[in-house]
Motif scaffolding. Structure first.
Motif, PDB file in Angstrom:
ATOM      1  N   ALA A   9      51.694  84.898  32.964  1.00 54.01           N
ATOM      2  CA  ALA A   9      51.236  85.056  34.351  1.00 54.01           C
ATOM      3  C   ALA A   9      51.904  84.019  35.248  1.00 54.01           C
ATOM      4  N   LEU A  10      52.003  82.800  34.731  1.00 59.10           N
ATOM      5  CA  LEU A  10      52.623  81.716  35.497  1.00 59.10           C
ATOM      6  C   LEU A  10      54.085  82.032  35.794  1.00 59.10           C
ATOM      7  N   ILE A  11      54.767  82.547  34.770  1.00 63.81           N
ATOM      8  CA  ILE A  11      56.178  82.908  34.954  1.00 63.81           C
ATOM      9  C   ILE A  11      56.316  84.013  36.006  1.00 63.81           C
ATOM     10  N   ALA A  12      55.415  84.997  35.908  1.00 62.24           N
ATOM     11  CA  ALA A  12      55.467  86.115  36.873  1.00 62.24           C
ATOM     12  C   ALA A  12      55.229  85.614  38.296  1.00 62.24           C
ATOM     13  N   ILE A  13      54.230  84.720  38.427  1.00 62.84           N
ATOM     14  CA  ILE A  13      53.920  84.180  39.762  1.00 62.84           C
ATOM     15  C   ILE A  13      55.108  83.368  40.277  1.00 62.84           C
ATOM     16  N   GLY A  14      55.656  82.567  39.394  1.00 62.61           N
ATOM     17  CA  GLY A  14      56.801  81.741  39.773  1.00 62.61           C
ATOM     18  C   GLY A  14      57.979  82.603  40.189  1.00 62.61           C
ATOM     19  N   PHE A  15      58.240  83.653  39.417  1.00 59.22           N
ATOM     20  CA  PHE A  15      59.336  84.578  39.707  1.00 59.22           C
ATOM     21  C   PHE A  15      59.138  85.185  41.097  1.00 59.22           C
ATOM     22  N   ARG A  16      57.888  85.601  41.343  1.00 56.02           N
ATOM     23  CA  ARG A  16      57.595  86.247  42.620  1.00 56.02           C
ATOM     24  C   ARG A  16      57.758  85.262  43.775  1.00 56.02           C
ATOM     25  N   ARG A  17      57.267  84.040  43.545  1.00 55.58           N
ATOM     26  CA  ARG A  17      57.327  83.054  44.636  1.00 55.58           C
ATOM     27  C   ARG A  17      58.765  82.613  44.933  1.00 55.58           C
ATOM     28  N   VAL A  89      62.310  72.383  50.994  1.00 54.37           N
ATOM     29  CA  VAL A  89      61.695  72.774  52.266  1.00 54.37           C
ATOM     30  C   VAL A  89      60.916  74.084  52.099  1.00 54.37           C
ATOM     31  N   GLU A  90      61.477  75.008  51.352  1.00 54.04           N
ATOM     32  CA  GLU A  90      60.849  76.334  51.220  1.00 54.04           C
ATOM     33  C   GLU A  90      59.537  76.276  50.429  1.00 54.04           C
ATOM     34  N   HIS A  91      59.489  75.407  49.430  1.00 50.97           N
ATOM     35  CA  HIS A  91      58.338  75.472  48.515  1.00 50.97           C
ATOM     36  C   HIS A  91      57.440  74.246  48.531  1.00 50.97           C
ATOM     37  N   THR A  93      55.404  73.574  50.537  1.00 50.06           N
ATOM     38  CA  THR A  93      54.094  73.970  51.070  1.00 50.06           C
ATOM     39  C   THR A  93      53.022  73.862  49.984  1.00 50.06           C
ATOM     40  N   LEU A  94      53.460  73.879  48.730  1.00 53.11           N
ATOM     41  CA  LEU A  94      52.496  73.713  47.630  1.00 53.11           C
ATOM     42  C   LEU A  94      51.949  72.278  47.608  1.00 53.11           C
ATOM     43  N   VAL A  95      52.748  71.346  48.103  1.00 48.85           N
ATOM     44  CA  VAL A  95      52.333  69.936  48.126  1.00 48.85           C
ATOM     45  C   VAL A  95      51.837  69.542  49.516  1.00 48.85           C
ATOM     46  N   PHE A  96      52.520  70.022  50.531  1.00 45.46           N
ATOM     47  CA  PHE A  96      52.146  69.726  51.922  1.00 45.46           C
ATOM     48  C   PHE A  96      51.879  71.056  52.634  1.00 45.46           C
ATOM     49  N   PRO A  97      50.745  71.680  52.363  1.00 46.71           N
ATOM     50  CA  PRO A  97      50.533  73.017  52.951  1.00 46.71           C
ATOM     51  C   PRO A  97      50.484  72.963  54.474  1.00 46.71           C
ATOM     52  N   ALA A  98      50.966  74.054  55.071  1.00 46.34           N
ATOM     53  CA  ALA A  98      50.903  74.150  56.529  1.00 46.34           C
ATOM     54  C   ALA A  98      49.458  74.370  56.950  1.00 46.34           C
ATOM     55  N   ARG A  99      49.141  73.929  58.158  1.00 47.85           N
ATOM     56  CA  ARG A  99      47.802  74.150  58.669  1.00 47.85           C
ATOM     57  C   ARG A  99      47.582  75.652  58.890  1.00 47.85           C
ATOM     58  N   GLY A 100      46.316  76.095  58.782  1.00 42.21           N
ATOM     59  CA  GLY A 100      46.018  77.494  59.035  1.00 42.21           C
ATOM     60  C   GLY A 100      45.903  78.281  57.740  1.00 42.21           C
ATOM     61  N   PRO A 101      45.609  79.573  57.868  1.00 45.28           N
ATOM     62  CA  PRO A 101      45.360  80.403  56.676  1.00 45.28           C
ATOM     63  C   PRO A 101      46.600  80.516  55.791  1.00 45.28           C
ATOM     64  N   GLY A 103      48.338  78.530  54.078  1.00 45.16           N
ATOM     65  CA  GLY A 103      49.404  77.579  54.413  1.00 45.16           C
ATOM     66  C   GLY A 103      50.265  77.190  53.230  1.00 45.16           C
ATOM     67  N   TRP A 104      49.895  77.631  52.046  1.00 45.13           N
ATOM     68  CA  TRP A 104      50.671  77.308  50.846  1.00 45.13           C
ATOM     69  C   TRP A 104      51.773  78.324  50.579  1.00 45.13           C
ATOM     70  N   ARG A 105      51.835  79.373  51.410  1.00 48.52           N
ATOM     71  CA  ARG A 105      52.923  80.343  51.199  1.00 48.52           C
ATOM     72  C   ARG A 105      54.266  79.665  51.404  1.00 48.52           C
ATOM     73  N   ARG A 106      55.322  80.296  50.890  1.00 45.66           N
ATOM     74  CA  ARG A 106      56.624  79.668  51.083  1.00 45.66           C
ATOM     75  C   ARG A 106      56.937  79.588  52.575  1.00 45.66           C
ATOM     76  N   PHE A 107      57.748  78.584  52.927  1.00 45.59           N
ATOM     77  CA  PHE A 107      57.989  78.266  54.331  1.00 45.59           C
ATOM     78  C   PHE A 107      58.421  79.477  55.137  1.00 45.59           C
TER      79      PHE A 107
END
Lengths: 210, 507
Positions: A9-17, A89-91, A93-101, A103-107
């Motif tokens: 599952a982790l690999i799949a999520i990582g692949f997708r992200r 920069v793209e990822h 967000t997992l460490v410094f999420p953007a404000r708002g709903p 916010g952890w999605r890729r930049f």
């Protein structure tokens, strides 16, 4: 068994992200991967949005395309560092999420407001390495923005046409990569030092920037 | 007698050559040595890793120009204190893409060298004849007012208003038109960079010049060097092709303060019994600020660096004007989005001035990497030197307001994005800074193969000869024992001129 499923599952999520869902870059992009191009494009549009005193935006000034040329002109080790820069920069967000709903999605998937706030976080961070990463990204994009004739024109900075005088030395070597047989000057073409009339705003604009 | 120039397209096989003197590197050090020795009738081979550029090859886009003319694409940085530093890779070396500043080192600085590094004939009086010879050859003179442009003249006005000394920048330029394009290559051909001055003169005197050749190691036997070996390198890609070997009675390394130590380290640490090769790396770190004026300054026009003030040289820093491709300096302007655009829109009314500091307490080292010839650089800014840079930044702000700037953009983390008055600028004096608050650049580099009267503490003697060898010389900024307090090019050329006379006398 459970562990294996979690790993899969982790690999799949990582692949997708990390790899899935990026639009194909325009024809002519050779150095940047689709995901890198999208990061550059999104960041350029946030840093240089349309409007304001200089109308051109990151998109209309083709900043991401220029970044591709710039990265392509670099050494292999620099290219690797630049690839890591775009990933950071793209990822991050997992460490410094953007404000708002969400916010952890890729930049590049964040809303424009979130993207702006996220990059401001990098620019104003108290962590020097984080500011350095942002400065590096901005350097690549800013140089691309200022390669655009419209941007330079808005600031009165377009290069001027200069007729280079022909010197004796021009008989010694050709343009880079060419054979000496391609030297197009003879001794009769040598003009010596050219005019020393100062250049100024009234001079004609270089043909590549008109 | 006339020599020759070979370019990349002419190499189709391995080759060997024999000569009196082989010079590695065609920057300001190597070009002077090659020309002076050729003029003295010696058989000289000059090797250059980069290609020769013509005006058609100059890239007006600053970023692509950097990628083509600079080592590591212009993105070389130090570890420790992170600072960018650029070294050129072209026929003519750094002179092709620098702003042509030629300033003699102050007397007190050279006296300090003599005292601290046990030198006996390197005072200003000793070097003056060599300075003069180079100045005469290149037509070095002060930048005329006609090509200063408003941003340089505002600097002069500021100095006048504050009672600071100032002077038009002395440069190796004849017939400048003020294109402001020194850093991307002078399309007007007014700048007498080495590729259009000393190198063709060397060719006219019989030197054989090989471009696009990378020297990879010295050929040694015992304590003597008998030549160099390397490979042809394709311009811009770095692809290595045919092999070559140059046999010579004397070898002169002028590959630059970073490449020369790497070359020695790659050659089984040759000439490094002192352990000083690659040590003592020093820079002139610089800080820059942008002042904005009510009237237009047309900053694109005017000499790239047309004015300087040596008022504070004894305090460890020098003030000067600056212009660079806009995409390069705009990186440091504050803000994002429309706010950033508002700041960019001030450029037509702006001037950029900078302070470079001697930073003699801040040292580092150059080490060969596991592969290739690019160096691993470590360097750290000493806290006391940081205070000198802060002082330099304060002076710049003071000068901007003395010239009636409406605001100053310091580009330093922890300071307001805009300083709107002199009182506002006093924050520079009261705030405690860290080195990471500054965006530093250091393009003057020296001392990695330093000159010292005692071979235990330096790599070369005053004539540029390596202490441990009889026939290996160094003629790049690595030999400067420490900062020359001002831009190093002219001092290097003067020292190279002296080195060439020494070599000519013994051959």
């Amino acid at each position: 068994m459970l562990l294996w499923l979690a790993l899969l599952a982790l690999i799949a999520i990582g692949f997708r992200r990390f790899l899935v869902g990026y639009p194909a870059p325009p024809v002519g992009v050779t150095a940047l991967a689709a995901r890198e191009y999208e990061t550059a494009r999104a960041a350029a549009e946030v840093i240089y949005p349309k409007g304001g005193p200089i109308d051109a935006s990151g998109d209309t000034a083709h900043v991401a395309m220029h970044s591709d040329r710039f990265v392509g002109a670099q050494t292999r080790s620099n290219r690797i560092l630049m690839a890591l820069l775009f990933i950071a920069v793209e990822h991050a967000t997992l460490v410094f999420p953007a404000r708002g709903p969400r916010g952890w999605r890729r930049f590049s998937s964040l809303s424009p407001d979130q993207q702006l706030a996220y990059l401001q976080g990098w620019q104003q961070s108290e962590l020097a390495p984080r500011r350095l990463v942002f400065m590096s990204l901005r350097a690549i994009l800013t140089m691309g923005y200022f390669a655009d004739a419209e941007v330079l024109g808005a600031l009165g900075l377009r290069p001027r046409e200069i007729l280079s005088p022909v010197l004796e030395v021009d008989l010694l070597w050709p343009a880079v990569g060419q054979h000496p047989e391609t030297i197009r000057f003879t001794r009769a073409d040598v003009t010596g030092p050219g005019t020393s009339t100062p250049l100024g705003p009234s001079g004609s604009v270089h043909r590549d920037y008109r | 007698m006339s020599g020759s120039v070979r370019v990349f397209a002419q190499y189709d096989r391995d080759f060997d050559e024999v000569c009196d003197v082989v010079v590695v590197g065609s920057g300001p050090g190597g070009a002077v040595v090659a020309r002076e020795l050729a003029a003295a009738g010696k058989d000289v081979v000059l090797l250059e890793e980069g290609p020769p550029f013509t005006p058609d090859d100059f890239e007006l886009d600053g970023s692509l120009s950097m990628a083509r003319t600079m080592r590591e694409g212009g993105l070389r940085t130090t570890r420790g204190t992170s600072m960018t530093t650029m070294q050129a890779n072209a026929l003519g070396g750094g002179s092709l893409v620098n702003s042509a500043i030629c300033v003699r080192a102050p007397e007190f600085t050279l006296d300090g060298w003599c005292d601290e590094f046990e030198l006996t004939h390197s005072t200003r009086a000793d070097l003056d004849p060599h300075y003069q010879a180079v100045e005469d050859f290149l037509g070095i003179g002060p930048t005329p007012d006609a090509v200063q442009g408003p941003r340089n003249l505002l600097f002069r006005d500021a100095c006048d208003a504050l009672g600071y000394s100032s002077e038009p920048m002395p440069r190796n330029v004849v017939g400048c038109r003020g294109s402001g394009e020194c850093f991307t290559g002078c399309r007007t051909r007014a700048k007498k960079s080495m590729d259009i001055s000393y190198v063709p003169a060397a060719v006219a005197d019989g030197a054989r010049v090989y471009t696009s050749v990378q020297v990879q190691r010295l050929l040694t036997r015992g304590s003597r060097v008998w030549g160099v070996a390397g490979q042809v390198v394709r311009p811009f890609t770095g692809e290595l092709l045919h092999r070559f070997r140059i046999q010579a009675r004397i070898v002169v390394l002028a590959a630059g303060c970073m490449a020369t130590p790497v070359l020695l380290q790659r050659s089984d640490d040759f000439a490094n019994g002192s352990g000083q090769v690659g040590e003592n790396l020093q820079f002139h770190p610089g800080v820059a600020a942008m002042g904005v004026f009510a009237e237009e300054t047309h900053p694109q026009f005017g000499a790239t660096q047309g004015y300087q003030s040596l008022e504070f040289v004894r305090d460890g820093y020098k003030l000067e004007t600056l212009w660079a491709p806009p995409g390069v300096f705009a990186v440091r302007l504050p803000g994002l989005g429309l706010e950033l655009k508002k700041n960019l829109a001030m450029i037509p009314n702006a001037a950029i001035w900078d302070a470079i500091a001697t930073c003699n307490r801040s040292k580092g080292r150059v080490r060969a990497r596991r592969r290739g010839l690019d160096p691993a650089l470590t360097w750290r800014l000493d806290p006391k030197d940081l205070t000198v840079l802060v002082e330099g930044l304060w002076r710049l702000a003071e000068m901007f307001f003395a010239a009636r700037a409406t605001r100053v953009l310091p580009g330093v983390h922890g300071l307001p994005e805009e300083l709107c008055s002199l009182d506002d600028a006093r924050r520079i004096q009261t705030r405690e800074f860290r080195e990471t608050d500054f965006t530093l650049a250091g393009n003057h580099v020296f001392s990695t193969t330093r000159m010292h009267g005692d071979g235990r503490f330096g790599v070369v003697d005053e004539d540029g000869r390596c202490h441990e060898t009889d026939n290996l010389y160094i003629a790049d900024t690595g030999v400067l024992p420490r900062s020359p307090s001002v831009n190093p090019m002219l001092t290097l050329m003067a020292i190279a001129h002296r080195t060439s006379q020494h070599i000519a006398a013994r051959l």
